[in-house]
Design a protein around this motif. Structure first.
Motif, PDB file in Angstrom:
ATOM      1  N   ARG A  77       0.826  -1.208   0.000  1.00 17.89           N
ATOM      2  CA  ARG A  77       0.000   0.000   0.000  1.00 17.89           C
ATOM      3  C   ARG A  77       0.863   1.262   0.000  1.00 17.89           C
ATOM      4  NH1 ARG A  77      -1.215   2.427   4.855  1.00 17.89           N
ATOM      5  NH2 ARG A  77      -3.457   2.503   4.439  1.00 17.89           N
ATOM      6  N   ASN A  78       0.219   2.384  -0.299  1.00 20.02           N
ATOM      7  CA  ASN A  78       0.867   3.697  -0.237  1.00 20.02           C
ATOM      8  C   ASN A  78       2.216   3.736  -0.952  1.00 20.02           C
ATOM      9  OD1 ASN A  78      -1.226   4.899   1.088  1.00 20.02           O
ATOM     10  ND2 ASN A  78      -0.149   5.230   3.008  1.00 20.02           N
ATOM     11  N   ILE A  79       2.237   3.301  -2.192  1.00 22.35           N
ATOM     12  CA  ILE A  79       3.474   3.321  -2.971  1.00 22.35           C
ATOM     13  C   ILE A  79       3.720   4.749  -3.478  1.00 22.35           C
ATOM     14  CG2 ILE A  79       4.677   2.389  -4.989  1.00 22.35           C
ATOM     15  CD1 ILE A  79       2.861  -0.075  -4.765  1.00 22.35           C
ATOM     16  N   SER A  83      10.346   4.409  -9.337  1.00 17.97           N
ATOM     17  CA  SER A  83      11.366   4.747 -10.332  1.00 17.97           C
ATOM     18  C   SER A  83      10.734   4.770 -11.717  1.00 17.97           C
ATOM     19  CB  SER A  83      12.499   3.717 -10.293  1.00 17.97           C
ATOM     20  OG  SER A  83      12.011   2.460 -10.751  1.00 17.97           O
ATOM     21  N   GLN A  84      11.476   5.273 -12.689  1.00 20.84           N
ATOM     22  CA  GLN A  84      10.996   5.319 -14.065  1.00 20.84           C
ATOM     23  C   GLN A  84      10.963   3.933 -14.686  1.00 20.84           C
ATOM     24  OE1 GLN A  84       9.719   8.132 -15.395  1.00 20.84           O
ATOM     25  NE2 GLN A  84      10.125   8.972 -13.353  1.00 20.84           N
ATOM     26  N   HIS A  85      11.638   2.996 -14.052  1.00 24.78           N
ATOM     27  CA  HIS A  85      11.650   1.624 -14.554  1.00 24.78           C
ATOM     28  C   HIS A  85      10.241   1.054 -14.509  1.00 24.78           C
ATOM     29  CE1 HIS A  85      12.611  -2.690 -14.795  1.00 24.78           C
ATOM     30  NE2 HIS A  85      13.744  -2.303 -15.360  1.00 24.78           N
ATOM     31  N   LYS A  86       9.830   0.393 -15.570  1.00 21.03           N
ATOM     32  CA  LYS A  86       8.449  -0.087 -15.668  1.00 21.03           C
ATOM     33  C   LYS A  86       8.096  -1.004 -14.510  1.00 21.03           C
ATOM     34  CE  LYS A  86       5.222  -2.532 -18.686  1.00 21.03           C
ATOM     35  NZ  LYS A  86       5.046  -3.232 -19.975  1.00 21.03           N
ATOM     36  N   ASN A  87       8.959  -1.954 -14.200  1.00 23.00           N
ATOM     37  CA  ASN A  87       8.710  -2.879 -13.104  1.00 23.00           C
ATOM     38  C   ASN A  87       9.639  -2.505 -11.942  1.00 23.00           C
ATOM     39  OD1 ASN A  87       6.851  -4.441 -14.646  1.00 23.00           O
ATOM     40  ND2 ASN A  87       8.572  -5.408 -15.682  1.00 23.00           N
ATOM     41  N   PHE A  88       9.211  -1.500 -11.167  1.00 20.95           N
ATOM     42  CA  PHE A  88      10.070  -0.956 -10.124  1.00 20.95           C
ATOM     43  C   PHE A  88      10.082  -1.804  -8.860  1.00 20.95           C
ATOM     44  CE2 PHE A  88       5.886   0.946  -9.728  1.00 20.95           C
ATOM     45  CZ  PHE A  88       5.611   0.784  -8.388  1.00 20.95           C
ATOM     46  N   LEU A  89       9.155  -2.777  -8.769  1.00 23.24           N
ATOM     47  CA  LEU A  89       9.082  -3.649  -7.597  1.00 23.24           C
ATOM     48  C   LEU A  89       8.718  -5.047  -8.052  1.00 23.24           C
ATOM     49  CD1 LEU A  89       7.396  -2.817  -4.209  1.00 23.24           C
ATOM     50  CD2 LEU A  89       6.951  -5.004  -5.307  1.00 23.24           C
ATOM     51  N   TYR A  99       5.484  -8.650 -10.941  1.00 27.57           N
ATOM     52  CA  TYR A  99       6.098  -7.337 -11.097  1.00 27.57           C
ATOM     53  C   TYR A  99       5.036  -6.242 -10.965  1.00 27.57           C
ATOM     54  CZ  TYR A  99      10.022 -10.023 -12.918  1.00 27.57           C
ATOM     55  OH  TYR A  99      11.050 -10.924 -13.063  1.00 27.57           O
ATOM     56  N   LEU A 100       5.399  -5.164 -10.267  1.00 27.77           N
ATOM     57  CA  LEU A 100       4.495  -4.038 -10.102  1.00 27.77           C
ATOM     58  C   LEU A 100       4.892  -2.906 -11.023  1.00 27.77           C
ATOM     59  CD1 LEU A 100       3.982  -5.593  -7.363  1.00 27.77           C
ATOM     60  CD2 LEU A 100       3.396  -3.355  -6.426  1.00 27.77           C
ATOM     61  N   SER A 101       3.940  -2.421 -11.777  1.00 27.69           N
ATOM     62  CA  SER A 101       4.159  -1.241 -12.610  1.00 27.69           C
ATOM     63  C   SER A 101       3.137  -0.159 -12.288  1.00 27.69           C
ATOM     64  CB  SER A 101       4.051  -1.615 -14.092  1.00 27.69           C
ATOM     65  OG  SER A 101       2.797  -2.201 -14.370  1.00 27.69           O
ATOM     66  N   SER A 102       2.289  -0.405 -11.286  1.00 30.96           N
ATOM     67  CA  SER A 102       1.262   0.540 -10.871  1.00 30.96           C
ATOM     68  C   SER A 102       1.483   0.930  -9.417  1.00 30.96           C
ATOM     69  CB  SER A 102      -0.130  -0.080 -11.039  1.00 30.96           C
ATOM     70  OG  SER A 102      -1.112   0.698 -10.393  1.00 30.96           O
ATOM     71  N   THR A 171      -6.757  -9.777 -14.339  1.00 30.89           N
ATOM     72  CA  THR A 171      -5.543  -9.801 -13.550  1.00 30.89           C
ATOM     73  C   THR A 171      -5.839 -10.265 -12.143  1.00 30.89           C
ATOM     74  OG1 THR A 171      -5.796  -7.503 -12.869  1.00 30.89           O
ATOM     75  CG2 THR A 171      -4.570  -7.920 -14.901  1.00 30.89           C
ATOM     76  N   SER A 172      -4.859 -10.923 -11.527  1.00 31.45           N
ATOM     77  CA  SER A 172      -5.070 -11.480 -10.197  1.00 31.45           C
ATOM     78  C   SER A 172      -4.783 -10.483  -9.088  1.00 31.45           C
ATOM     79  CB  SER A 172      -4.166 -12.704 -10.007  1.00 31.45           C
ATOM     80  OG  SER A 172      -2.809 -12.316 -10.122  1.00 31.45           O
ATOM     81  N   THR A 173      -4.069  -9.386  -9.397  1.00 34.02           N
ATOM     82  CA  THR A 173      -3.683  -8.461  -8.338  1.00 34.02           C
ATOM     83  C   THR A 173      -4.481  -7.171  -8.332  1.00 34.02           C
ATOM     84  OG1 THR A 173      -1.982  -7.428  -9.708  1.00 34.02           O
ATOM     85  CG2 THR A 173      -1.331  -9.326  -8.383  1.00 34.02           C
ATOM     86  N   GLN A 174      -5.193  -6.851  -9.419  1.00 39.30           N
ATOM     87  CA  GLN A 174      -5.908  -5.589  -9.502  1.00 39.30           C
ATOM     88  C   GLN A 174      -7.373  -5.798  -9.890  1.00 39.30           C
ATOM     89  OE1 GLN A 174      -2.922  -3.591 -12.218  1.00 39.30           O
ATOM     90  NE2 GLN A 174      -3.471  -1.888 -10.898  1.00 39.30           N
TER      91      GLN A 174
END
Length: 397
Positions: A77-79, A83-89, A99-102, A171-174
């Motif tokens: 939460r509260n990200i 970074s500008q990298h598409k998959n920053f986490l 991979y998180l891009s949102s 999607t399973s996460t959103q």
């Protein structure tokens, strides 16, 4: 007065539970803080400050570990400042990575694994994480689960994480849920035991059981926060060791998207005769099919058919309309649930210019529930006089 209390107590076999919502910034936290770069707790929370950092290229790591394979539920939460990298986490379980891009809040589930690794690719990224280990995971479109008595695995601390899903979500996460109806029926609790349902995302305790009950339910609205998932924790908070196996219950949920929830609310207000207050034209609403409201009715009616309720003599009329006993019970449950919302509760405890509460007549089909909540449960915090001041009221039996 005795007859009134007797009938009202029959109605009160369905428990009205006032929501205990903590609006503090830390209300979402559960368990102890994990300040090391690895966590062994059953439930804990942390932020990016506890990650182990490496450089060239920058990476920081956090490990969630269990000595034996178990289930993990991770709420991020509260990200902030990605970074500008598409998959920053990324979050990995040893065999695969997500991979998180949102920057929206997201929920991840992992079953039968020993370790979860969370990796950040930027030193500026901030986040908060809550996780649970060892809970059964109910992650599906229509959550339906029944715990039978004599379960040897039931003990104090046992938990179930519910993640209701909308239909046709790829999607399973959103996913974007407007509201969720949660039903708990056939709750059997031995003495000195406690079962509770809480909203993991807000820290809100939705329902808490200290005794056995036949049916209770609540509606959770997504208000004021951008949440891509909804998650609930059902836990055995207390039970004597030798009696824990006697605990049993059935839980169901219904997830509603924005369109479904709008039609659900409009149908409900038209059924209750309160649509005029919300500027809703019921002719158009009644001509429109609302599968969400129909499904809600099926779930409540099915639960009511399982109940054994002592009949009360007499043909009782409600607002000059005759209902069957099952219809009256269903209306009573729906009205109680509606009064849990802030809008309805404000009306329930609203006062005239002279400082007196409005007559319960203004709630029309829900007028009897108004009497019960004010008189028996004192939800408005005032000393109530005889409910027969609301002269036109009759009780649902």
């Amino acid at each position: 007065m005795k007859d009134f209390l007797k009938r009202s107590l029959l109605i009160a076999s369905w428990i009205f539970v006032a929501l205990s919502y903590d609006s503090s910034p830390d209300a979402w936290k559960s368990g102890d803080s994990c300040s090391k770069h690895y966590c062994l707790e059953k439930k804990s929370y942390f932020d990016q400050e506890s990650f182990l950092a490496a450089s060239i290229p920058y990476r920081s790591y956090k490990l969630l570990y269990s000595y034996t394979p178990t289930n993990f539920v991770v709420y991020i939460r509260n990200i902030l400042n990605p970074s500008q990298h598409k998959n920053f986490l990324q979050i990995c379980d040893g065999s695969k990575c997500e991979y998180l891009s949102s920057t929206e809040d997201q929920v991840f589930t992992f079953t039968s694994v020993n370790q979860i690794t969370i990796v950040l690719s930027s030193p500026t990224t901030q986040l908060q994480v809550q996780y649970y280990a060892g809970c059964d995971i109910l992650d599906q479109t229509d959550v339906g689960f029944e715990l039978e008595a004599a379960s040897s695995s039931t003990q104090e601390g046992r938990c179930w994480v519910l993640i209701p899903r909308l239909q046709h979500v790829e999607t399973s996460t959103q996913q974007h849920i407007a509201a969720i109806n949660v039903f708990i029926t056939k709750v059997n609790l031995p003495p000195n035991s406690k079962l509770s349902l809480s909203n993991v995302l807000t820290g809100e305790v939705l329902i808490s059981f200290g005794t056995s009950t036949d049916l209770d339910f609540t509606t959770v609205e997504n208000i004021g926060r951008q949440i891509s998932n909804s998650m609930f924790l059902l836990s055995v908070d207390a039970c004597p060791e030798i009696l824990c196996s006697l605990i049993s219950f059935k839980i169901q949920s219904q997830a509603l998207g924005d369109q479904d929830y709008q039609c659900f609310q409009e149908k409900q207000l038209c059924d209750y005769g309160m649509a005029e207050d919300e500027d809703i034209i019921c002719e158009g609403v009644e001509a429109t099919e609302c599968s969400a409201y129909q499904e809600f009715g099926y779930i409540v009616d099915a639960a009511i058919r399982l109940l054994t309720i002592d009949s009360v003599p007499g043909d009782v009329l409600l607002s000059e309309r005759a209902f069957s006993k099952s219809q009256k019970r269903r209306i009573n449950m729906q009205c109680k649930n509606s009064f849990k919302s802030r809008k309805w509760k404000n009306k329930l405890c609203g006062k005239k210019i002279n400082g007196q509460l409005w007559n319960c007549d203004i709630f029309r089909i829900c007028s009897n529930t108004c009497v019960e909540l004010r008189f028996l449960h004192n939800v408005c915090g005032v000393i109530m006089e005889s409910p027969f001041r609301d002269s036109s009221l009759t009780l649902m039996t």
